[in-house]
Design an enzyme around this catalytic site. Sequence first.
Site, mmCIF file in Angstrom:
data_model
loop_
_atom_site.group_PDB
_atom_site.id
_atom_site.type_symbol
_atom_site.label_atom_id
_atom_site.label_comp_id
_atom_site.label_asym_id
_atom_site.label_seq_id
_atom_site.Cartn_x
_atom_site.Cartn_y
_atom_site.Cartn_z
ATOM 1 N N LYS A 64 -5.971 -4.564 -4.913
ATOM 2 C CA LYS A 64 -7.381 -4.952 -4.883
ATOM 3 C C LYS A 64 -7.654 -6.197 -4.054
ATOM 4 C CE LYS A 64 -8.933 -1.568 -7.302
ATOM 5 N NZ LYS A 64 -9.995 -0.679 -6.852
ATOM 6 N N SER B 55 -0.241 2.150 -13.753
ATOM 7 C CA SER B 55 -0.707 3.188 -12.819
ATOM 8 C C SER B 55 0.370 3.487 -11.777
ATOM 9 C CB SER B 55 -2.025 2.779 -12.160
ATOM 10 O OG SER B 55 -1.872 1.608 -11.399
HETATM 11 N N1 PMP Z 1 -4.328 1.106 -10.515
HETATM 12 C C1 PMP Z 1 -4.822 -0.075 -10.910
HETATM 13 C C2 PMP Z 1 -3.941 -0.980 -11.710
HETATM 14 C C3 PMP Z 1 -6.131 -0.446 -10.578
HETATM 15 O O1 PMP Z 1 -6.625 -1.632 -10.976
HETATM 16 C C4 PMP Z 1 -6.924 0.472 -9.833
HETATM 17 C C5 PMP Z 1 -8.354 0.122 -9.499
HETATM 18 N N2 PMP Z 1 -9.262 0.196 -10.552
HETATM 19 C C6 PMP Z 1 -6.381 1.686 -9.441
HETATM 20 C C7 PMP Z 1 -5.070 1.962 -9.789
HETATM 21 C C8 PMP Z 1 -7.171 2.718 -8.663
HETATM 22 O O2 PMP Z 1 -7.480 2.321 -7.358
HETATM 23 P P1 PMP Z 1 -8.864 2.751 -6.650
HETATM 24 O O3 PMP Z 1 -9.962 1.989 -7.327
HETATM 25 O O4 PMP Z 1 -8.695 2.378 -5.230
HETATM 26 O O5 PMP Z 1 -9.049 4.215 -6.856
#
Ligand code: PMP
Length: 328
Positions: free
Chosen positions: A47, A286
């Site tokens: 991010k 994630s």
């Molecule tokens: N994994 C984590 C730990 C995240 O903070 C996010 C963003 N909310 C994502 C995956 C997903 O990424 P994106 O918002 O680009 O789809």
Amino acid sequence: MGNINQSIAELVGRTPLLQLNGYIRSQKLEAEVIGKLEYFNPNQSVKDRIALAMIEEAEESGELKKGDTIIELTSGNTGIGLAAIAASKGYPFRIYIQDQVSKERFQVIHAFGGETVKLSEVPEIAESMEKYGPDFIECVKALERAVKDEKNIWFADQSRNTANPNIHFKTTGPEIWQDTDGGVDIFVGCVGTGGTLSGVGNYLKSKNPDIKIVAVQPTEDSFQSPERPEQEEITGVHPFENVEERFIPANLDRKVYDEWYEVHTDQAYEAARELARKDGILVGVSSGAALYVATLLAKKPENKGKKIVALFPDTGLRYLSTHLYEAE
Ligand code: PMP
């Protein structure tokens, strides 16, 4: 002049790829499974890329002016990225954050001098949650109602701001393409706002339309509910298939992915733990979910010898207060 960076903005991006050789051996995989380690960003998540891109684009267009307070609604990483860039550029920052996210996230935002407001403390958002549940998109609309009369604020709005997928098209995708010498066969990414998957996916497909893009969402029982009050979630990741249209973020390009998989929190935890034991890297939940799906794909006979790149969004250090790496 040497090689001395002058601001954290210069440290964002250019993260490494790592072939997960210990994990590949332990799982007896016959494909090359490679992690894109986004925790190498200055505030340890993917991010940081969108935080910098959204702020700089708004500065250039004149939408964001000196003295404005930057606001955002997030489950954490975007808030941390924005708080850090805001601190380094001298903007006040206020984040609207889910009540139940890990304590580390609040601490880090406060360390950067940012202000945190829990969603339950904003009457418009609390009302929306009572009506629609914790739906992100409805919460964003409620936040807009709550701040409509406030002057000198700028809402970053990651689920709709096109600077989000665009920066992944401009940087994350090209980095993967270049670092694999154009040899990537499959890309696996989780979906929250959809920015990462859409930007990387569209870039890779523009270079080679045969590259397969695979999206990951949490299973329904990975969420807290009255029956599962203790359930830990795959933070930052939301369902986008088999859900009502209004739950799908504007920044997810639904044409970009060829396949999608569901992962339970426990499966994501197990993959992340095995990776820590075999390759010595500590990633977030994630990332474990993306690795779990990359493993399923690597086990398919048709993918033997292929290069599978899984994007790991953040560091496991952001989850030490959860059960992810709790001693067994
Ligand atoms: N994994 C984590 C730990 C995240 O903070 C996010 C963003 N909310 C994502 C995956 C997903 O990424 P994106 O918002 O680009 O789809």
